[in-house]
Design a protein around this motif. Structure first.
Motif, short mmCIF file in Angstrom:
data_model
loop_
_atom_site.label_atom_id
_atom_site.label_comp_id
_atom_site.label_asym_id
_atom_site.label_seq_id
_atom_site.Cartn_x
_atom_site.Cartn_y
_atom_site.Cartn_z
N GLU A 9 -12.59 10.93 1.88
CA GLU A 9 -11.18 10.52 1.77
C GLU A 9 -10.70 10.93 0.38
N ARG A 10 -9.75 11.81 0.30
CA ARG A 10 -9.28 12.35 -0.98
C ARG A 10 -7.86 12.91 -0.80
N TYR A 11 -7.37 13.55 -1.83
CA TYR A 11 -6.04 14.15 -1.75
C TYR A 11 -6.03 15.25 -0.69
N THR A 12 -5.00 15.24 0.16
CA THR A 12 -4.92 16.27 1.19
C THR A 12 -3.60 17.04 1.14
N GLY A 13 -2.66 16.56 0.36
CA GLY A 13 -1.35 17.21 0.32
C GLY A 13 -0.39 16.64 1.35
N ALA A 34 4.67 11.23 5.97
CA ALA A 34 3.81 10.15 5.48
C ALA A 34 4.65 8.89 5.22
N ARG A 35 5.81 9.11 4.61
CA ARG A 35 6.67 7.98 4.27
C ARG A 35 7.08 7.19 5.51
N ARG A 36 7.34 7.94 6.62
CA ARG A 36 7.79 7.31 7.86
C ARG A 36 6.71 6.36 8.41
N ILE A 37 5.46 6.76 8.27
CA ILE A 37 4.37 5.89 8.77
C ILE A 37 4.34 4.60 7.96
N TRP A 38 4.32 4.75 6.62
CA TRP A 38 4.24 3.54 5.79
C TRP A 38 5.47 2.65 6.01
N ASP A 39 6.65 3.31 6.14
CA ASP A 39 7.88 2.52 6.37
C ASP A 39 7.76 1.71 7.66
N VAL A 57 5.05 0.81 9.16
CA VAL A 57 4.02 -0.22 9.01
C VAL A 57 4.62 -1.44 8.32
N TYR A 58 5.32 -1.19 7.21
CA TYR A 58 5.82 -2.33 6.43
C TYR A 58 7.08 -2.96 7.04
N SER A 59 8.07 -2.12 7.37
CA SER A 59 9.35 -2.73 7.74
C SER A 59 9.32 -3.35 9.13
N ILE A 98 -2.64 -5.03 4.63
CA ILE A 98 -2.13 -3.65 4.71
C ILE A 98 -1.86 -3.11 3.31
N SER A 99 -1.28 -3.93 2.47
CA SER A 99 -0.99 -3.49 1.10
C SER A 99 -2.30 -3.17 0.35
N GLY A 100 -3.31 -4.01 0.57
CA GLY A 100 -4.61 -3.78 -0.09
C GLY A 100 -5.23 -2.48 0.40
N LEU A 101 -5.11 -2.22 1.70
CA LEU A 101 -5.64 -0.97 2.25
C LEU A 101 -4.87 0.22 1.68
N HIS A 102 -3.55 0.08 1.61
CA HIS A 102 -2.69 1.14 1.06
C HIS A 102 -3.09 1.43 -0.40
N SER A 103 -3.35 0.38 -1.18
CA SER A 103 -3.79 0.57 -2.57
C SER A 103 -5.09 1.37 -2.59
N SER A 104 -6.01 1.01 -1.70
CA SER A 104 -7.31 1.67 -1.68
C SER A 104 -7.15 3.15 -1.32
N ASP A 122 0.78 5.12 -11.53
CA ASP A 122 2.11 5.09 -10.91
C ASP A 122 2.13 4.43 -9.55
N ARG A 123 1.03 4.65 -8.78
CA ARG A 123 1.05 4.13 -7.39
C ARG A 123 0.44 2.75 -7.26
N VAL A 124 -0.48 2.43 -8.14
CA VAL A 124 -1.18 1.15 -7.96
C VAL A 124 -1.16 0.25 -9.21
C1 LIG Z 1 -2.59 6.04 7.23
C2 LIG Z 1 -2.38 7.04 6.14
C3 LIG Z 1 -3.48 7.63 5.52
C4 LIG Z 1 -3.29 8.55 4.51
N1 LIG Z 1 -4.38 9.15 3.95
C5 LIG Z 1 -4.20 10.08 2.99
C6 LIG Z 1 -5.32 10.79 2.43
O1 LIG Z 1 -6.47 10.56 2.80
N2 LIG Z 1 -5.07 11.72 1.49
C7 LIG Z 1 -3.78 12.03 1.06
O2 LIG Z 1 -3.61 12.87 0.19
N3 LIG Z 1 -2.72 11.37 1.58
C8 LIG Z 1 -2.89 10.42 2.52
N4 LIG Z 1 -1.81 9.79 3.04
C9 LIG Z 1 -0.49 9.98 2.42
C10 LIG Z 1 -0.34 9.02 1.21
O3 LIG Z 1 -0.70 7.69 1.56
C11 LIG Z 1 1.10 8.96 0.68
O4 LIG Z 1 1.97 8.62 1.71
C12 LIG Z 1 1.56 10.27 0.06
O5 LIG Z 1 0.66 10.66 -0.94
C13 LIG Z 1 2.98 10.12 -0.57
O6 LIG Z 1 2.94 9.09 -1.55
P1 LIG Z 1 4.22 8.35 -2.12
O7 LIG Z 1 4.18 8.41 -3.60
O8 LIG Z 1 5.45 8.85 -1.44
O9 LIG Z 1 4.00 6.79 -1.77
P2 LIG Z 1 3.32 6.18 -0.50
O10 LIG Z 1 1.88 5.92 -0.81
O11 LIG Z 1 3.65 7.00 0.70
O12 LIG Z 1 4.05 4.77 -0.39
C14 LIG Z 1 5.31 4.61 0.28
C15 LIG Z 1 5.99 3.35 -0.24
O13 LIG Z 1 5.21 2.21 0.10
C16 LIG Z 1 5.22 1.26 -0.95
N5 LIG Z 1 3.84 1.05 -1.41
C17 LIG Z 1 2.99 1.94 -1.95
N6 LIG Z 1 1.79 1.39 -2.16
C18 LIG Z 1 1.88 0.11 -1.77
C19 LIG Z 1 0.97 -0.98 -1.75
N7 LIG Z 1 -0.29 -0.86 -2.16
N8 LIG Z 1 1.41 -2.17 -1.29
C20 LIG Z 1 2.67 -2.33 -0.85
N9 LIG Z 1 3.58 -1.33 -0.83
C21 LIG Z 1 3.19 -0.12 -1.29
C22 LIG Z 1 6.10 1.80 -2.03
O14 LIG Z 1 7.41 1.27 -1.85
C23 LIG Z 1 6.09 3.28 -1.77
O15 LIG Z 1 7.24 3.91 -2.23
C24 LIG Z 1 -1.97 8.88 4.08
C25 LIG Z 1 -0.87 8.29 4.70
C26 LIG Z 1 -1.06 7.38 5.72
C27 LIG Z 1 0.15 6.78 6.40
#
Ligand SMILES: Cc1cc2nc3c(=O)[nH]c(=O)nc-3n(C[C@H](O)[C@H](O)[C@H](O)COP(=O)(O)OP(=O)(O)OC[C@H]3O[C@@H](n4cnc5c(N)ncnc54)[C@H](O)[C@@H]3O)c2cc1C
Length: 479
Positions: free
Chosen positions: A203-207, A213-218, A220-222, A244-250, A277-279
């Motif tokens: 599990e690492r950076y993939t681009g 990606a944003r749509r999935i997280w949106d 999930v959260y909203s 979910i937030s803890g998993l997102h951080s990880s 910036d992200r965590v």
């Molecule tokens: C299931 C899944 C797996 C992924 N796996 C990878 C991978 O292996 N490698 C890879 O390069 N990319 C992966 N991505 C993409 C990555 O997670 C980001 O979406 C992408 O890097 C863009 O990041 P971003 O800065 O836009 O913020 P994102 O990480 O997309 O976050 C979107 C928004 O969610 C909120 N947010 C962020 N973190 C948290 C948190 N911990 N708790 C609560 N809210 C939060 C913030 O408002 C943020 O703006 C994955 C995406 C998904 C949905």
């Protein structure tokens, strides 16, 4: 007479000069006090000041809603869990994960919400599948050891009031294919399933980024776990959000810890700015990571009788024995038992009249999140997304679907893939905790340095003003 007048005039002038000096002195003193108040209020009361920011970033005391403190988590993770898990996930049993790895064109079939637009940019997005000959022969067949359902030990007759935190160890003989009410996965659909070697697909950076990606997280959260406003939402919804937030951080920490720093040179390394910036700059995201870790750890330790007796057979006798032994070391570690005997207390949830209804509602939301993983438009991200959500679903199943009060009175049954997902998820979280612990002091120091530079500059400007004002008034006083 003339002499007396001159003396009087001189005296009057001296008195006027004295009064003038006192006047200047008074005005000077007032101005200096104002300047001092302005400086002290700026650096002591401002919520954005360095001092406040530093305090809010310290992680001490009990992890919220858990039964273990940050310091203990750090030490027990570093000394016991991290080394054990790192070894465990390399064993054949734990390194092969069964998943659907559909080509991009077929993705829309599986994603129930919207066709994906394939935002993945890098080769690193794709998953490296195992050749048929590589993965264990035993994994290909349905378990011959599955028990008939009437052989499962019934858990009836337990006192209704008490929460039974033990799991029935005798129920387990082999790997069953049973539904998990928390997830959307169907392991029986074998035609499109394949095994991937997780060690080959870190599990690492993939681009994978941008709107997809944003749509999935949106979503999930909203839609599925909206941010709780403190005090307004119930404890159970808060738990779902925090997981979910803890998993997102990880996930973000793993992206930052193995990042493509220079695409042209294929240079990989740590991207500490991204991690900050992200965590790290959001203390809640770090806290939620610790929460998720303790939650999953509790699930693993609650299922200890079950996991101890499970079969870790892959046909490689030595490696299978090693997996069994490592699992025992994990489950019965005296240091862990002494330091953090109950990482999370699940008995506090689903109390009250609306408990069962609430549980069904949250179960549905989690199933939606699980289904959303099929919409992740990058294979490798989807692999780890699905695995970790299945791991969370397994933890939820262990903690909330099987106990003395479950409606079905069924003892715990786990699929092989669920156990693999659970242990790999715990390992991912453990890596993230270790990474945060190792790098956060230096990042925070760096960031504090950046923060304090302008502050230091401001201080020296204030000092210059102070000196100028002071000098001016001194001159006036000497007049
Ligand atoms: C299931 C899944 C797996 C992924 N796996 C990878 C991978 O292996 N490698 C890879 O390069 N990319 C992966 N991505 C993409 C990555 O997670 C980001 O979406 C992408 O890097 C863009 O990041 P971003 O800065 O836009 O913020 P994102 O990480 O997309 O976050 C979107 C928004 O969610 C909120 N947010 C962020 N973190 C948290 C948190 N911990 N708790 C609560 N809210 C939060 C913030 O408002 C943020 O703006 C994955 C995406 C998904 C949905």
């Amino acid at each position: 007479m003339v002499e007396a007048e001159v003396i009087m005039k001189k005296k009057n002038e001296e008195e006027r000069g004295g009064k003038r000096r006192w006047g200047w002195a008074a005005i000077g003193a007032v101005l200096m006090v104002l300047v001092a108040i302005s400086i002290t209020s700026k650096y002591t009361k401002n919520p954005n000041s360095c001092q406040c920011a530093q305090d809010s970033r310290k992680y001490t005391g009990i992890v919220e809603d858990c039964c273990c403190d940050y310091e203990t988590v750090d030490s027990i993770n570093g000394a016991v869990l991290h080394p054990l898990l790192q070894e465990l996930v390399t064993t054949p049993f734990f390194r092969y994960f069964k998943t659907k790895t559909l080509p991009q064109v077929k993705l829309w079939c599986d994603c129930p919400f919207w066709p994906d637009d394939g935002m993945c940019k890098l080769r690193d997005c794709s998953v490296c599948e195992c050749p048929e000959t590589e993965f264990p022969e035993l994994f290909k067949k349905p378990s011959q050891y599955a028990l008939p359902s009437d052989d499962l030990k019934c858990q009836e007759g337990k006192p209704e009031a008490a929460v039974d935190r033990t799991l029935d160890s005798k129920a387990f003989r082999g790997w069953m294919e049973v539904d998990n009410p928390w997830t959307n996965d169907d392991e029986t659909d074998n035609s499109e399933m394949t095994y991937v070697n997780l060690l080959l697909n870190p599990e690492r950076y993939t681009g994978y980024t941008g709107p997809s990606a944003r749509r999935i997280w949106d979503a999930v959260y909203s839609e599925n776990c909206p941010q709780y406003a403190s005090g307004e939402s119930c404890q159970e919804k808060k738990v779902l959000y925090k997981l979910i937030s803890g998993l997102h951080s990880s996930i973000s920490i793993h992206i930052a810890s193995d990042y493509l720093l220079d695409e042209a040179k294929s240079l990989w390394g740590k991207n500490l700015d991204l991690m900050y910036d992200r965590v790290l700059r959001y203390p809640d995201r770090v806290r939620n990571l610790y929460f998720t870790y303790l939650f999953v750890l509790r699930a693993v330790t609650k299922a200890k009788n079950y996991l101890e007796q499970a079969e870790y057979e892959t046909g490689n006798h030595d490696e299978d024995l090693k997996a069994q032994s490592l699992i025992r070391q994990l489950l019965y570690n005296p240091k862990l038992q002494a330091a953090c005997p109950l990482p999370f207390d699940e008995a506090k949830l689903w109390q009250g009249q609306s408990g069962p209804e609430l549980k069904q509602q949250i179960q549905k939301q989690f199933r939606n999140i699980s289904a959303l993983m099929d919409c992740v438009g990058c294979e490798k991200c989807r692999l780890w997304g699905k695995l970790q959500v299945l791991g969370l679903g397994t933890a939820l199943k262990i903690l909330f679907s099987v106990d003395g009060h479950s409606q079905s009175n069924q003892p715990l049954q786990l699929q092989r893939n669920e156990v693999i997902a659970l242990v790999n998820l715990l390992n991912r979280l453990s890596e993230s905790i270790k990474f945060v612990q190792e790098v956060s002091p230096s990042i925070e120091k760096k960031m504090d340095g950046l923060l304090s530079e302008p502050i230091a500059e401001e201080f020296s400007s204030w000092r210059r003003i102070w000196e100028a004002v002071g000098g001016f008034w001194l001159k006036k006083l000497q007049l």
